[in-house]
Motif scaffolding. Structure first.
Motif, short mmCIF file in Angstrom:
data_model
loop_
_atom_site.label_atom_id
_atom_site.label_comp_id
_atom_site.label_asym_id
_atom_site.label_seq_id
_atom_site.Cartn_x
_atom_site.Cartn_y
_atom_site.Cartn_z
N GLU A 97 37.08 -4.23 30.45
CA GLU A 97 38.28 -3.46 29.62
C GLU A 97 38.58 -2.65 30.93
O GLU A 97 37.42 -2.56 31.88
CB GLU A 97 37.59 -1.78 28.59
N VAL A 98 39.61 -2.04 31.10
CA VAL A 98 40.01 -1.33 32.60
C VAL A 98 40.13 -0.12 31.94
O VAL A 98 40.30 0.51 30.79
CB VAL A 98 42.05 -1.52 31.84
N ASN A 153 41.49 -24.02 29.53
CA ASN A 153 39.34 -24.05 29.02
C ASN A 153 38.32 -23.81 30.09
O ASN A 153 37.43 -23.71 29.63
CB ASN A 153 39.39 -25.88 28.20
N LEU A 183 31.71 -2.40 30.81
CA LEU A 183 32.79 -3.29 30.36
C LEU A 183 33.52 -3.86 30.78
O LEU A 183 33.85 -4.12 32.07
CB LEU A 183 33.10 -1.94 29.48
N ASP A 185 22.55 -11.56 31.08
CA ASP A 185 21.27 -11.77 30.51
C ASP A 185 20.03 -11.29 31.11
O ASP A 185 19.20 -11.21 30.55
CB ASP A 185 21.22 -13.49 30.65
N PHE A 223 31.61 -25.73 33.29
CA PHE A 223 32.79 -24.48 32.28
C PHE A 223 32.05 -23.61 32.18
O PHE A 223 31.05 -22.94 33.68
CB PHE A 223 32.91 -25.15 30.87
N VAL A 224 33.33 -22.57 32.59
CA VAL A 224 33.25 -20.73 33.27
C VAL A 224 33.56 -20.09 31.84
O VAL A 224 34.90 -20.62 31.22
CB VAL A 224 33.94 -21.13 34.68
N GLN A 225 32.90 -19.39 31.24
CA GLN A 225 33.38 -18.42 30.15
C GLN A 225 34.08 -17.12 30.98
O GLN A 225 33.32 -16.21 30.82
CB GLN A 225 32.08 -18.38 29.78
N ALA A 248 35.92 -0.83 33.74
CA ALA A 248 35.54 0.36 33.30
C ALA A 248 34.17 0.12 32.61
O ALA A 248 33.51 -0.72 33.03
CB ALA A 248 35.58 0.60 32.32
N ASP A 252 25.05 -14.01 36.09
CA ASP A 252 24.95 -14.34 34.22
C ASP A 252 23.87 -12.89 34.65
O ASP A 252 22.68 -12.81 33.48
CB ASP A 252 23.85 -15.53 33.70
N PHE A 279 29.30 -16.27 32.41
CA PHE A 279 28.56 -17.27 32.11
C PHE A 279 28.94 -18.58 32.61
O PHE A 279 30.10 -18.71 31.85
CB PHE A 279 28.42 -17.82 30.40
N ARG A 330 37.34 -24.95 32.38
CA ARG A 330 35.81 -26.04 32.86
C ARG A 330 36.59 -26.84 34.34
O ARG A 330 37.43 -26.12 34.64
CB ARG A 330 36.64 -27.87 32.26
#
Lengths: 506, 189
Positions: free
Chosen positions: A31-32, A242, A29, A121, A209-211, A5, A118, A189, A244
């Motif tokens: 979101e769907v 997690n 966004l 940002d 890690f990956v957020q 979306a 990213d 991120f 990682r």
């Protein structure tokens, strides 16, 4: 389901025959999307949009739809600078000034033909040379922009919806830079670090890690290529629990390309070039009236004046602004020196994480690159400015989360800093430091400041912890406004006065 | 262990009111003893997520509000915070995400849902203020008298939930959260 979306909004000056867009914002966004595009009530639904500011004929048009729909509108607008949209039974004509993407020069992180990860940002800004309608009441008019954005109230002016769509001063800052369209894509991120067992060798083991959401973590993997992008040196799955990942590379590198790959299609989802920082030992020496600093420069101490004037505007450092890593670190060190020199002879560094954990192995300091650059700056400032008091105020409640040992061990590390400083100044009389304390605040705190510890109202806000500057690739130091000085300085000084202080000079 | 922070007594003792706020924040942090992968559930009708959380994070003024201070303090690696509020907020579609400041170098997920009273589920209205913590099977919770949005001139009482009550409150929170999520902002016109 995958997020697809997007929200697209136009701010227009309404004329009988057309809507003249003066600012557009497209935000992807998490979101769907709805089944069909949804125009907000009073913002385009059934072809109607109410005035935000009737006197100036300002309207807002907002739609939520899938990415494909909003991107098609954006593409149309950016190629023809005109849109004809059917809103129920009404056909609306929108026109825009000519705009083009702002080119960020010298981007050493970009991989050709691969999206930057990213993006949230660094949204894409689009510049217009001039507007095709009069919006002088928004240019250099911060309050008017804030009335529209909802951060200030004025009778008769409505705010944009959804509430909070623009962050504070967003519209003002963009319009003043002649940015008339902002495209805020979804980003990924992530973090990446190399593991060095030996300070002289480049690492072969990398982790991070990956957020992101579970689907992304499950359906993609990470790879590292050499800096030219010709050879893949390693790859890793992402732990879906997690985020990682870790990998062993086929060869040691300190720079390369980091990419996310769709496991099914093999396509690159996004990626960036990276440049690792090497740990090296503190190696500043003072000989006579010059300092040979960490970067091999001979810095004359006596030919320069000591104290410099307090900052009147912000100091900004970004790792990509210099042509090389080394030059970037020099720029950072010089900026920190100037900041320290502008604070006078008594300095308090207030940072919840202090200067980070100071690791001592075999009686040798093992500093991170950020700590080294800071120490280099400190040595120069101590020599030039005759600094007499240095207090490092932090919160053990926060710093302990990043420390492996006890508070006593933590303090021992800081004592080693003084030992190194003393050794640096062995053959000179330039070290005037009489007080050097590490101070443990009794209250938790989070914001970072550097300030004069005596009677001068000099205090700056600092964006990052000292130990994380290089990793975060940027630093911003802002002099506080007079109101903030009255509000914040007493609070920091009270924390300092009530803190448990440990003398580091021995 | 149900403390009461009196505004008047503090003021009459000549103490700094900032310290009282710190005491409240530290009590909550000490009670929960936050760890990695904690899930926090915050119910506060007056929690304006944009002004009390997003803006301080964006402007790098982490101590600007009580909520930003508390959440920065309690956040550990892989923590998550779910917030339900009456305050208008949503970037189009709830729940809205609030980016955690990158200067903290942690993966923390913050989501908030705007729940207009009586609109989403029967005539249900939000009133209580509480914080719940879940990690594995452990559930704990605190009920907080006033909204933490502003306590500088208010007495603050904090009540510790028994485990069963904390679990019940969590069930209730999850139900309201799901209702909030179901009612997408773009579906209403």
């Amino acid at each position: 389901m995958k997020s697809n979306a997007s929200l697209l909004t136009f701010l227009t000056i309404s004329e009988p025959s057309e809507e003249k867009i003066f600012f557009g914002y497209l935000k992807e966004l998490e979101e769907v999307a709805p089944d069909k595009p949804h125009w907000y009530k009073g913002k385009g639904s059934h072809g109607n949009a109410i005035f935000l500011w009737e006197e100036k004929k300002v309207k807002q048009w907002t739609v939520v739809g899938n990415d494909k729909f909003t991107q098609a509108l954006f593409q149309d607008l950016s190629s023809k600078f005109e849109l004809n949209i059917n809103l129920g039974s009404v056909n609306k004509k929108f026109t825009a000034p000519q705009f083009e993407k702002e080119v960020v020069k010298d981007n050493i992180y970009a991989i050709p033909d691969v999206d930057n990860c990213d993006k949230g940002d660094r949204p894409d800004d689009f510049i217009c040379k001039s507007w095709h309608t009069d919006i002088s009441f928004f240019l250099n008019e911060e309050k008017n922009c804030e009335f529209i954005s909802g951060y200030k109230h004025f009778n008769g002016i409505k705010q944009v919806e959804p509430y909070g769509l623009f962050y504070e001063k967003f519209l003002f800052q963009k319009l003043n830079k002649k940015i008339c369209f902002v495209y805020d894509s979804r980003g990924v991120f992530y973090s990446l670090r190399g593991v060095r067992k030996d300070t002289k060798k480049d690492p072969t083991k990398y982790f991070g890690f990956v957020q992101e959401d579970l689907k992304f973590k499950t359906n993609s993997k990470v790879i590292i290529r050499d800096i030219s992008g010709t050879r893949t040196l390693g790859e890793s799955e992402i732990d879906p629990t997690n985020g990682r990942w870790s990998m062993d590379l086929s060869e040691a590198i300190n720079k390369g390309e980091f990419l996310f790959v769709d496991k099914t299609t093999g396509k690159f989802l996004c990626g960036e070039k990276f440049y690792l920082i090497k740990d090296i030992s503190l190696n500043t020496q003072i000989v006579s009236i010059t300092i040979k600093d960490l970067f091999g420069r001979d810095i004359n101490i006596v030919s320069n004046e000591g104290r410099v004037a307090p900052l009147s505007e912000s100091v900004v450092w970004h790792s990509s602004s210099a042509p090389s890593d080394k030059q970037s670190e020099i720029e950072l060190s010089d900026r920190i020196s100037q900041i320290l020199l502008s604070l006078g002879k008594s300095i308090i560094i207030s940072d919840p994480y202090f200067l980070g954990e100071i690791i001592v192995e075999d009686s040798q300091l093992k500093l991170s690159k950020s700590q080294l650059v800071f120490m280099n700056a400190l040595v120069i400032a101590l020599a030039k400015g005759g600094i007499e008091e240095l207090n490092i105020l932090g919160s053990w409640r926060k710093a302990s989360s990043l420390s492996d040992g006890s508070q006593e061990k933590f303090i021992e590390g800081y004592k080693a800093i003084y030992k190194a400083l003393k050794a640096t100044f062995t053959n000179s009389s330039y070290l005037k430091l009489k007080t050097f304390n590490i101070c443990f605040s009794k209250q938790p705190f989070h914001d970072r400041y550097v300030l004069n510890g005596k009677d001068e109202n000099v205090i700056y806000s600092v964006s990052n912890s000292i130990n994380g500057i290089i990793q975060s690739t940027e630093l911003m130091v802002l002099p506080l406004t007079q109101i903030d000085i009255f509000k914040i300085r007493p609070k920091v000084l009270q924390r300092f006065e009530e803190s448990d202080k440990y003398n580091l000079i021995y | 262990m149900c403390p009461y922070y009196s505004h008047i007594k503090y003021l009459n003792a000549g103490k700094n009111l900032y310290d009282r706020i710190d005491e409240v924040v530290m009590f909550i942090d000490d009670y929960f003893k936050p760890q990695k992968s904690d899930q926090f559930f915050i119910m506060d009708p007056y929690f304006n997520v944009f002004t009390a959380l997003r803006d301080p994070f964006t402007n790098n003024k982490l101590e600007e509000t009580i909520w930003s201070s508390l959440i920065i303090l309690m956040a550990n690696e892989d923590s998550s915070f779910s917030i339900i509020t009456n305050e208008q907020m949503s970037i189009g579609i709830p729940p809205s995400k609030v980016d955690f400041p990158k200067s903290e170098s942690k993966t923390v997920n913050i989501e908030a849902c705007y729940y207009p009273n009586g609109v989403f589920y029967n005539d249900y209205t939000l009133h209580d203020r509480y914080i719940l913590r879940k990690n594995g099977d452990d559930v704990s919770g605190l009920h907080i008298g006033p909204s933490l949005t502003d306590i500088h001139n208010k007495d603050v009482s904090i009540t510790v939930f028994e485990i069963k009550e904390a679990e019940l409150a969590l069930d209730n929170f999850v139900f309201i959260w799901d209702q909030c999520k179901l009612n997408k902002g773009w579906r209403k016109s």
